[in-house]
Design an enzyme around this catalytic site. Structure first.
Site, PDB file in Angstrom:
ATOM      1  N   LYS A  38       0.836  -1.206   0.000  1.00  0.00           N
ATOM      2  CA  LYS A  38       0.000   0.000   0.000  1.00  0.00           C
ATOM      3  C   LYS A  38       0.868   1.252   0.000  1.00  0.00           C
ATOM      4  O   LYS A  38       0.609   2.201  -0.732  1.00  0.00           O
ATOM      5  CB  LYS A  38      -0.941  -0.021   1.223  1.00  0.00           C
ATOM      6  CG  LYS A  38      -2.044  -1.055   1.051  1.00  0.00           C
ATOM      7  CD  LYS A  38      -2.808  -1.355   2.333  1.00  0.00           C
ATOM      8  CE  LYS A  38      -3.827  -2.472   2.074  1.00  0.00           C
ATOM      9  NZ  LYS A  38      -4.489  -2.948   3.284  1.00  0.00           N
ATOM     10  N   GLN A  85      -5.044  -1.563   9.525  1.00  0.00           N
ATOM     11  CA  GLN A  85      -4.892  -2.911   8.973  1.00  0.00           C
ATOM     12  C   GLN A  85      -5.494  -3.940   9.935  1.00  0.00           C
ATOM     13  O   GLN A  85      -5.113  -4.016  11.099  1.00  0.00           O
ATOM     14  CB  GLN A  85      -3.396  -3.201   8.729  1.00  0.00           C
ATOM     15  CG  GLN A  85      -3.115  -4.507   8.022  1.00  0.00           C
ATOM     16  CD  GLN A  85      -3.602  -4.511   6.576  1.00  0.00           C
ATOM     17  OE1 GLN A  85      -3.401  -3.567   5.829  1.00  0.00           O
ATOM     18  NE2 GLN A  85      -4.267  -5.592   6.180  1.00  0.00           N
ATOM     19  N   ASP A  98     -11.532   2.547   3.852  1.00  0.00           N
ATOM     20  CA  ASP A  98     -11.914   1.133   3.739  1.00  0.00           C
ATOM     21  C   ASP A  98     -13.428   0.999   3.564  1.00  0.00           C
ATOM     22  O   ASP A  98     -13.926  -0.087   3.248  1.00  0.00           O
ATOM     23  CB  ASP A  98     -11.477   0.366   4.989  1.00  0.00           C
ATOM     24  CG  ASP A  98     -10.298  -0.548   4.714  1.00  0.00           C
ATOM     25  OD1 ASP A  98     -10.088  -0.897   3.534  1.00  0.00           O
ATOM     26  OD2 ASP A  98      -9.589  -0.904   5.674  1.00  0.00           O
TER      27      ASP A  98
END
Ligand code: NAP
Length: 303
Positions: free
Chosen positions: A50, A94, A117
């Site tokens: 990422k 995460q 997200d």
């Protein structure tokens, strides 16, 4: 006629090139903060990919690695700080989080406008009510594959197997928004094959290697395989990939191969399908970059 391969890697490269141009034209640098707790090797690899994708596109990234022993309150303080930072447009925590941390509270503490997200209840609600919002990366990738491959969703029978908050439910909401007639199947669904055989578009997100077989698929259907499974039994590899020397070599070298939830024999009866690897999974990071740029623009009142 042989089935068309929907090449996620190529589509992701196309999207990244477009996003790079968009960033260059913005006049400011979007920022993504990634919070990684602990030293899980798989999570570390994801985070590194990422951060690298941000660098490629001209997005500033901040990587935070708090101690694995932190409490929910510690992490909430970090989120609060990131919420208030002007150089941070997107926040990604995460998952999975350590056991002692309340994941729900952490995700809900994030500003919905920075929730790249798309897991915050405000964004989930907006998605189901057809409002513009940040949507989860993997399902957004599924829709991008369909759109960029010219696969019509309006009026299509779309069947989704799997009802997780991360994949199944949001992908169903997005297909509905794209005017498909949507059925969601799950572990308690009776006569699963009765449903799947009706599908013009079948999206499978269950996490069971080769679960969907050819007899469950309508000839000519489009198959979207979200599953990522590691197969480490030689007999399974031979059963799913008979005569596939490349997979056999990979297995000999690594002791396992990666495959999706759809058995390769089913691809043969489809009109198009996403391979694993190199299908849906290849788009996830590109869609995270897309969401970061979208969040940055929205925060500055741009479309
Ligand atoms: P999950 O949270 O474990 O959900 C699995 C879903 O599949 C559940 O809704 C479950 O039903 C359903 N299911 C399981 N067995 C079934 C069966 N025999 N018949 C019908 N439904 C069944 O998994 P997830 O997080 O959605 O992930 C699914 C797969 O996608 C995994 O392989 C994961 O690795 C992969 N994935 C890939 C990406 C990516 O490409 N970047 C991202 C996320 C996930 P119940 O609800 O009834 O239990």
């Amino acid at each position: 006629m042989s089935a068309r391969v929907l090449d996620g890697t190529a589509i992701a490269a196309e999207i990244r090139a477009e996003l790079k141009e968009q960033v260059a034209a913005l006049g400011f640098t979007p920022g993504l903060a990634v919070v990684l707790i602990g030293d899980d090797p798989a999570s570390s690899i994801y985070v590194r990919s990422k951060v690298k994708a941000c660098e490629e596109l001209g997005i500033a990234s901040t990587e935070m690695r708090p101690d694995a022993n932190l409490t929910t309150e510690d992490l909430l303080a970090i989120i609060d700080d990131l919420n208030g930072r002007d150089d941070v447009d997107g926040i990604l925590v995460q998952l999975p989080l350590p056991k002692q941390v309340d994941t729900k509270r952490v995700l809900e503490a994030m500003l919905p406008s920075k929730d790249v997200d798309g897991f915050h209840p405000v964004n989930v609600g907006k998605l189901w009510t057809g409002q513009d919002c940040l949507t989860p990366c993997t399902p957004t990738g599924v829709i991008e594959i369909l759109r960029r491959s010219g696969i019509a969703t309006a009026g299509a029978e779309a069947v989704v197997i799997g009802r997780s908050d991360i994949v199944g439910k949001p992908v169903a909401a997005m297909l509905l928004q794209a005017n498909a007639t949507v059925t969601i199947c799950h572990g308690k669904t009776r006569d699963l094959a009765e449903h799947t055989r009706r599908a013009d578009i079948l999206v499978v997100a269950i996490g069971k290697a080769g679960f969907v077989t050819a007899d469950m698929v309508k000839p000519g259907a489009v198959l979207i395989d979200v599953g990522i499974n590691r197969v480490s039994d030689a007999a399974d590899v031979e059963r799913f990939f008979p005569g596939d020397t490349k997979r056999a070599e990979t297995f000999a070298k690594r002791g396992s191969v990666v495959m999706g939830d759809i058995a390769p024999e089913a691809f043969a009866v489809s009109s198009a399908y996403t391979p694993v690897p190199g299908g849906v999974g290849a788009l996830t990071i590109a869609m995270l970059m897309h969401n970061t740029i979208k969040a940055a623009k929205l925060r500055r009142g741009q479309q």
